[in-house]
Design a protein around this motif. Structure first.
Motif, PDB file in Angstrom:
ATOM      1  N   VAL C 121     -39.299   9.832  34.206  1.00  0.00           N
ATOM      2  CA  VAL C 121     -40.457   8.997  34.484  1.00  0.00           C
ATOM      3  C   VAL C 121     -40.070   7.937  35.494  1.00  0.00           C
ATOM      4  O   VAL C 121     -39.005   7.338  35.389  1.00  0.00           O
ATOM      5  N   ALA C 122     -40.966   7.740  36.462  1.00  0.00           N
ATOM      6  CA  ALA C 122     -40.713   6.701  37.451  1.00  0.00           C
ATOM      7  C   ALA C 122     -40.855   5.333  36.824  1.00  0.00           C
ATOM      8  O   ALA C 122     -41.479   5.189  35.771  1.00  0.00           O
ATOM      9  N   GLU C 123     -40.290   4.374  37.463  1.00  0.00           N
ATOM     10  CA  GLU C 123     -40.320   3.018  36.907  1.00  0.00           C
ATOM     11  C   GLU C 123     -41.738   2.523  36.756  1.00  0.00           C
ATOM     12  O   GLU C 123     -42.581   2.765  37.618  1.00  0.00           O
ATOM     13  N   ASN C 124     -41.992   1.848  35.690  1.00  0.00           N
ATOM     14  CA  ASN C 124     -43.282   1.247  35.380  1.00  0.00           C
ATOM     15  C   ASN C 124     -44.414   2.262  35.258  1.00  0.00           C
ATOM     16  O   ASN C 124     -45.580   1.919  35.359  1.00  0.00           O
ATOM     17  N   MET C 125     -44.077   3.491  35.087  1.00  0.00           N
ATOM     18  CA  MET C 125     -45.122   4.498  34.957  1.00  0.00           C
ATOM     19  C   MET C 125     -45.158   5.017  33.521  1.00  0.00           C
ATOM     20  O   MET C 125     -44.160   4.973  32.800  1.00  0.00           O
ATOM     21  N   GLU C 126     -46.350   5.530  33.232  1.00  0.00           N
ATOM     22  CA  GLU C 126     -46.502   6.086  31.894  1.00  0.00           C
ATOM     23  C   GLU C 126     -46.504   7.588  31.953  1.00  0.00           C
ATOM     24  O   GLU C 126     -47.253   8.188  32.739  1.00  0.00           O
ATOM     25  N   TYR C 127     -45.648   8.205  31.281  1.00  0.00           N
ATOM     26  CA  TYR C 127     -45.625   9.657  31.202  1.00  0.00           C
ATOM     27  C   TYR C 127     -45.122  10.029  29.832  1.00  0.00           C
ATOM     28  O   TYR C 127     -44.021   9.661  29.445  1.00  0.00           O
ATOM     29  N   ASN C 128     -45.962  10.701  29.079  1.00  0.00           N
ATOM     30  CA  ASN C 128     -45.569  10.962  27.702  1.00  0.00           C
ATOM     31  C   ASN C 128     -45.572  12.449  27.410  1.00  0.00           C
ATOM     32  O   ASN C 128     -46.022  13.255  28.236  1.00  0.00           O
ATOM     33  N   PRO C 129     -45.085  12.850  26.245  1.00  0.00           N
ATOM     34  CA  PRO C 129     -44.988  14.275  25.925  1.00  0.00           C
ATOM     35  C   PRO C 129     -46.315  14.996  26.031  1.00  0.00           C
ATOM     36  O   PRO C 129     -46.344  16.180  26.386  1.00  0.00           O
ATOM     37  N   ASN C 130     -47.439  14.309  25.765  1.00  0.00           N
ATOM     38  CA  ASN C 130     -48.749  14.957  25.903  1.00  0.00           C
ATOM     39  C   ASN C 130     -49.012  15.356  27.347  1.00  0.00           C
ATOM     40  O   ASN C 130     -49.486  16.453  27.635  1.00  0.00           O
ATOM     41  N   MET C 131     -48.704  14.416  28.169  1.00  0.00           N
ATOM     42  CA  MET C 131     -48.903  14.707  29.586  1.00  0.00           C
ATOM     43  C   MET C 131     -47.973  15.828  30.008  1.00  0.00           C
ATOM     44  O   MET C 131     -48.331  16.715  30.787  1.00  0.00           O
TER      45      MET C 131
END
Lengths: 343, 393, 608
Positions: C121-131
């Motif tokens: 995940v890039a800094e300050n970004m939201e990326y979760n297992p759902n995505m």
């Protein structure tokens, strides 16, 4: 002597102006119910004491004679209210003791004492002698604490015990000395009246005489009144002033000692007197031997209870209960033989 | 000084009274040693008949007890219950043994029956010669298995307590039958029953057939004592030992039993040894009287001699201390001071000395010897030593 | 000194028998004379003439004579010493667990070919297992966008199995009517000339997507206008795994992205990031990244499609180790040797199950000394928890005995009070209490205990408090026996003449009960209590054995035995259960012997 037990309500008091009676027993009955079955239905009564009356004058001894199971011990216990009566009245110095409540009874208890037959079971085995004698004195506050020790010592000396016996336990004493302890325990409470329930029967002959002498001495010294229960006629004759003879819960004869021993009236009394063994091999007395044994008090014979063993049994004896009649001055007996003479 | 003395007594008495653990151990050790030795002799197998066969001194006697010593080795020391008792039981006569509790009269009878509780109780010394017609045995040495045949057969016993002497779960008839069967092997059942009923009749049980089927609890004390007497008589013994047979009974019943015994005495040819503390019973029943005190015979003689001419101060005192009907009316009853001594560690002087009102200087010496004032009348008292010497002179 | 009965008129002619205070003093000193002391009191009828056994001595004497009772007493004393003193002497604690250091073939690491996409995940970004799962779905369908929470995400395939995920940031509104373009930037977005030109070209070409200055732009139609969206990197998805050489280094998105990018670019093997130069050293399955510093180059990271994971969390696998391992796997060896931190060669074995390679090694660990055979250190071995059996037995005895005593005390107090009341007052009170006793006797004890035990289990009662409950319940359940005895005794004592005499003297009720009745019941009570003690200990053991009584970690003889449940354990670990069983047997036997001995000693009928 301390003061009389006070605080007894007057309503129970029963005045007797004529004589100074310490004990008056009037028509005393004591029945033990015989129950059977699960729900304790009263089936029959054992008439341990059946309509007994007598009086004892102050400073005298009444002997009560009879065989085992005749109810003499029950009378003793009822007078002390150790068992409840069924009917009748018992007056101690004019007070009906069976009417007293618990508190009043405790007050009057020290005045009436008892000495038992068995000197082994009548002393608490785990208490020193001094405590046995003095316990009740302290508990009833009969004597001030500073005089207590001397008082107990004096009582013990009076009863032929040594002061050092105080620390001892009953098992260290012989039968005679145990009986002295029993007497001391009773005497310590300064009683007016003592029931002596076969006090010498369990003792050796040579000791019996000591105890009898002691009882007599104490009577003279403290003006005591005794009810002396015994089956031993010779002892009763020696110690008593008046004698009552009992058979199966009934008093069959009652008189002063001289009269009854010189002229016994009731056939049972006669048989009883003739049954005493004589310590002389030469004299072979013609003895009245009673047939059979004493009937069970649970199922006594009809009419005169003695008729089954009586040598003079008449038809009336089997049906009618004889009443106590005065045959000569103060000599009472309950026998149909003398009813006829009177009527 | 007096007060001080009293205090000292108090202190001293307290210390003396209890045995210390050390003393207890010593006594136990010694007792074990002695009793083990006696037991060893007793337990021997196949004792030869010679060892206990003996001869009678007088053939008119059924039993002669001579110098019998029965000791109990107890925790507080050796209790010499019987120490040097000598008396004879003539054939067909009644001998009364009288004395107060603990005088050794019961132990004497138990010694004769060999029922002294072993190993504490042991016959230490003496002979009990018994005449079995064909042979004469010494009962003190006879082995157990032999004694078992004698007990109940040749000697039977009537006990004081008729309530506990009968087995409560068996019928009266069965219990008497058993005794008869034991004595008469091979007797038919019918005959045994007849004999039982005969015996019950003999002791004055009116409804003998009915009583045969009864259980002991259905009988009164007097009836039970009669059954006991019937059982004792049923095997036709040579000697009947009656240990206080009337003490537990009421006065009127006592009279019945005594009457019965007196009548039986004439019917049967057994000798009776009557043990009692009641002088009255002795006077009515006995031909010979033995007075015992603290394990020793202090006086013996015919009933007439003892009752008409008591010599030993103890016998005199004993008789005087019984109030008699129509006797003394007022005044003090004569009484022997003190109490019966515990027969442990007895000193070697007259045991009665301390209670005696006639003790003299001589009494502090050794135990008085047996002094025969007549052929039959013996007394152990220094007062009569002179008269014997005179007689011998 | 007067003779006791005052009849000192009897002449005494022997001098040595004269009793003076002086003489007495001498006697006290000299022991030999004490023997003859009895003779000093000349009066035969004096009770004092004969030394007797004191009542206590009499009881002791009878007791000692009973050999079984003595055996019982010895056993009992031994048990007390064993339990109470033993616990102090033993060097071990009640719950001390014994361990040893031993080697053990332990799984060390596992290696598998990674076939799942992993994301950074890039800094300050939201990326979760759902995505992540949405991404997988879209990729498999061949789509290049997916939606998550009303936001569009774009997938752009950068290389083989290497995807970039980004979303669009609206930066400007563009109005374009017949060749005339108006740009209205949002907020402070700055649109320079080049960008302007690019937008124009895109609009003219109708290709709506273009790159500018490493950024990706998209034009989306919004009514008649267009919205310019600037791409913002959210994450990238790759099958390769990048791990740092130093566990403390955080590699960061940028580094990983550039690394992956560089790796896929076959021409390049160096890259620069934030002023640092990195060098790649490619192998078959992996590539090592070196950071080039002034002093030379150092290992910085490892990138590989292999998922290499240590089994233990606290183990960090060095890159060299991984290389070594990779080499061994690719050579299809089943073992390799690699030095550990101290430089010692450690042997590692490789085993394969499907795609997973497992690396095992002999490691040194702390092991619990379970079921250790009796030895010098542990005289009775150790149990399955690795605790010293002998010590457990000592502490267990302590608990068993203490429970026994407290329960007996409790039941005696209850029993004496209830029995005393019933016996003394009689009538309906007696009837009432005796019926209660009957009811208590009817309660099935064991089922009740099982129920209470499981209730306590479910309430998770503290084992220590459980012991108190156990005492209480045992005490409450066992008083009826004592009450019955006390009642019977008092009923018979009440009819004794000394009680009648006490009543006749007017003593108070409490005094009669406590001074006359109770002291006479005490001998029987002692007997019953000592007999009861054995029973209680047995009960406690039974309950503990069933797991209802004393619970682990507290020791009790019962639960020591219950540790052995299978036939194998029973036959092989006899040293665990036989001693405990023997102790229960001996203790109960001992108390019963003592109780029987006491009963015989107190019984006056036992005259011997």
């Amino acid at each position: 002597m301390t003061e009389r037990a006070n605080g007894i309500p007057n309503i129970y008091k029963h005045k007797n102006e004529v004589e100074d009676y310490v004990i008056e027993v009037k028509n005393l009955k004591k029945y033990y119910p015989v129950s059977s079955g699960l729900f304790a239905k009263v089936k029959a009564n054992v008439k341990a004491v059946d309509d007994v009356s007598f009086n004892i004058k102050r400073g005298t001894t009444m002997g009560l004679v009879g065989e085992s199971g005749c109810g003499k011990t029950t009378i003793g216990k009822t007078i002390l209210k150790l068992t409840d009566k069924t009917e009748g009245k018992i007056f101690f110095e004019g007070i009906d003791i069976h009417e007293l409540n618990r508190k009043e009874l405790r007050k009057i208890r020290p005045k009436i004492q008892i000495i038992f037959q068995d000197p082994y079971s009548s002393l608490s085995p785990r208490m020193p002698v001094g405590e046995i004698i003095g316990e009740a004195v302290r508990d009833n506050k009969l004597i001030s604490a500073d005089k207590y020790d001397d008082y107990i010592s004096q009582i013990m000396l009076d009863c032929g015990l040594q002061v050092y016996h105080k620390e001892r336990y009953p098992h260290e004493f012989s039968g005679g000395q145990r009986q002295r302890i029993c007497i001391a325990r009773a005497l310590a409470l300064n009683p007016d009246f003592i029931v002596c329930d076969e006090p010498v029967s369990a003792l050796d002959v040579s000791i019996q005489a000591q105890i009898i002498n002691l009882l007599k001495e104490l009577q003279d010294k403290y003006n005591l009144t005794y009810l002396f229960i015994s089956h031993d006629l010779s002892v009763v004759e020696y110690i008593s002033d008046t004698v009552g003879v009992m058979y199966l819960g009934n008093l069959v004869e009652y008189s002063d000692k001289e009269t009854i021993f010189s002229n016994p009236l009731h056939p049972y009394t006669k048989a009883l007197f003739s049954a005493i063994p004589v310590s002389d091999p030469e004299i072979k007395t013609e003895r009245i031997i009673l047939e059979g044994s004493i009937p069970s008090p649970a199922n006594p014979p009809s009419g005169c209870k003695f008729h089954t063993r009586c040598n003079y049994c008449m038809d009336i004896c089997k049906v009618e209960i004889p009443e106590m009649v005065e045959v000569e001055n103060g000599h009472m007996t309950a026998c149909h033989l003398y009813h006829k003479k009177q009527t | 000084m007096k007060v001080l003395g009293k205090e000292d007594t108090n202190q001293e008495k307290k210390n003396v009274n209890y045995l210390t653990a050390k003393e207890v151990r010593r006594i136990s050790r010694e007792n074990r040693k002695t009793t083990d030795e006696f037991e060893k002799t007793r337990e021997r197998k196949n004792v030869s008949v010679d060892e206990y066969t003996t001869i009678m001194k007088n053939n008119d006697n059924l039993m002669e007890v001579e110098n019998l010593h029965t000791y109990f080795f107890t925790d507080i020391g050796i209790v010499k219950s019987v120490s040097g008792v000598t008396f004879d039981v003539p054939k067909g006569k009644t001998v009364g043994i009288v004395g107060e509790s603990g005088c050794g009269k019961s132990v004497t009878s138990l010694s004769i029956m060999q029922l002294v509780q072993r190993p504490q109780g042991q016959i230490v010394e003496g002979q009990i010669r018994f005449d079995f017609d064909e042979y004469i045995y010494d009962l003190a040495k006879i082995p157990n298995e032999k004694m078992q045949q004698i007990r109940g057969n040749e000697i039977s016993m009537i006990f004081q307590e008729p309530m506990t002497s009968l087995n409560p779960v068996f019928r009266i008839g069965l219990q008497v039958d058993e005794v008869i069967e034991l004595h008469n092997h091979g007797m038919s059942k019918e005959k045994i029953k007849n004999r039982t009923i005969e015996m019950l009749d003999m002791v004055g049980i009116a409804n003998s057939e009915g009583v045969y089927k009864m259980f002991p609890h259905e009988l009164s004390g007097g009836m039970r004592q009669r059954v006991m007497i019937a059982m004792a008589l049923s095997c036709d013994p040579k000697l009947i030992i009656a240990d206080e047979p009337t003490t537990a009974l009421d006065v009127t019943i006592q009279a019945q039993i005594m009457d019965l015994l007196r009548n039986l005495k004439n019917k049967i040819n057994s000798s009776i040894m009557l043990i009692t503390h009641d002088l009255g019973v002795i006077a009515e029943m006995a031909d010979f009287v033995v007075v015992m005190y603290a394990g020793k015979v202090i006086e013996k003689g015919t009933a007439k001699e003892i009752f008409h001419n008591p010599l030993h101060p103890y016998t005199v005192g004993l008789m005087a201390s019984r109030p008699k009907i129509g006797g003394l009316k007022a005044g003090k009853l004569y009484s022997i001071p003190g109490s019966v001594p515990n027969p442990v560690d007895m000193p070697d002087y007259c045991y009665f000395k301390d209670r005696c009102n006639r003790s003299m200087k001589k009494c502090n010496g050794a135990y008085p010897p047996e002094i025969y004032v007549s052929d039959t009348h013996m007394v152990a008292c220094y007062h009569y030593l002179d008269s014997e010497e005179e007689k011998h002179d | 000194m007067n003779s006791s009965n005052g009849r000192n008129e009897v002449p005494i002619d022997k001098v040595d028998s004269l009793e003076s205070p002086n003489n007495l003093k001498e006697i006290k000193i000299d022991e030999n004379i004490i023997e003859s002391e009895a003779n000093l009191t000349k009066d035969l009828s004096d009770v004092q003439r004969i030394k007797v056994l004191s009542p206590g001595m009499l009881v002791i004497k009878r007791f000692i004579r009973n050999q079984l009772a003595i055996i019982g007493l010895i056993i009992t004393v031994f048990m007390f010493l064993f339990s109470f003193v033993g616990g102090l002497i033993t060097p071990y604690g009640e719950t001390e667990v014994f361990k040893y250091i031993g080697t053990m073939s332990k799984e060390y690491a596992s290696v598998t070919l990674n076939e799942e996409f992993r994301y950074s995940v890039a800094e300050n970004m939201e990326y979760n297992p759902n995505m992540h799962s949405n991404f997988i779905l879209s990729r498999n369908k061949g789509e290049n966008t997916f939606t998550y929470k009303d936001e569009n995400y774009y997938i752009s395939e950068v290389g083989k199995d290497f995807y970039k995920v980004f979303r669009l940031n609206s930066v400007a509104q563009i109005t374009y009517i017949r060749g005339i373009m108006g740009v209205t930037p949002f907020a402070d977005f700055n649109i320079d000339e080049n960008l302007n030109e690019l937008i124009k070209n895109a609009l003219i070409n109708g290709s709506f997507q273009f790159y500018y200055q490493n950024n990706f732009y998209v034009l989306t139609q919004n009514g008649r206008d267009y919205i310019l969206g600037e791409s913002v990197n959210v994450a990238f998805e790759s099958l390769l795994i990048t791990e740092p050489a130093n566990p403390n280094t955080n590699l960061g998105y940028e580094f990983k992205y550039i690394l992956e990018d560089t790796l896929r670019n076959s021409n390049l093997n160096t890259f620069e990031l934030e002023g640092n130069r990195y060098e790649l050293n490619e192998d078959d399955n992996m590539a090592v990244v070196y950071k080039v510093t002034s002093g030379g180059k150092e290992e910085y990271a490892l990138i590989s499609q292999l998922a290499i994971q240590p089994i233990s969390q606290d183990v960090f696998l060095s890159i060299q180790f991984k290389e070594e391992m990779e080499r061994a796997i690719s050579d299809e060896k089943d073992m390799f040797i690699y030095p550990d931190e101290d430089g010692n060669d450690v042997e590692y074995t490789i085993s394969r199950l499907n795609n997973v390679y497992t690396i095992k090694t002999e490691t040194k660990t702390h092991l619990i000394s379970m079921h250790e055979k009796p030895s010098y250190q542990h005289w009775l071995g150790t149990d399955k928890h690795g605790m010293d059996v002998l010590t457990r037995l000592m502490y267990g005895g302590r608990i068993s005995l203490v429970i026994g005593f407290i329960v007996v005390l409790l039941e005696t107090i209850l029993g004496v009070i209830m029995g005393g009341i019933a016996g003394y007052f009689g009538k309906w009170i007696d009837m009432f209490i005796m019926r209660i006793v009957d009811v208590f006797n009817c309660i099935p004890f064991l089922p009740l205990m099982i129920i209470i035990g499981s209730v306590m289990d479910s309430l998770e009662v503290d084992p220590k408090i459980r012991i108190y409950y156990l005492m209480l319940i045992l005490g409450i359940m066992s008083w009826p026996g004592i009450a019955r005895m006390v009642r019977g005794q008092i009923l018979s004592l009440r009819e004794q003449e000394f009680m009648l005499a006490a009543e006749a003297t007017g003593l108070s009720v409490s005094r009669r009960i406590f001074k006359h009745l109770i002291p006479n019941v005490i001998p029987q009570l002692i007997v019953l209590a000592s007999l009861g003690l054995g029973g209680i200990i047995l009960y406690e053991s039974t309950l503990s054995f069933l797991g209802l009584g004393v619970k682990f970690p507290y020791a009790s003889w019962g639960n020591i035995i219950s540790g052995v449940t299978t036939a194998y354990e029973m036959t092989n670990f006899w040293f665990v259960w036989i001693p405990a069983g023997m102790l229960i047997l001996l203790t109960v036997l001992g108390f019963n012997f003592v109780g029987d001995g006491l009963r015989d000693a107190f019984d006056p009928k036992m005259k011997r």
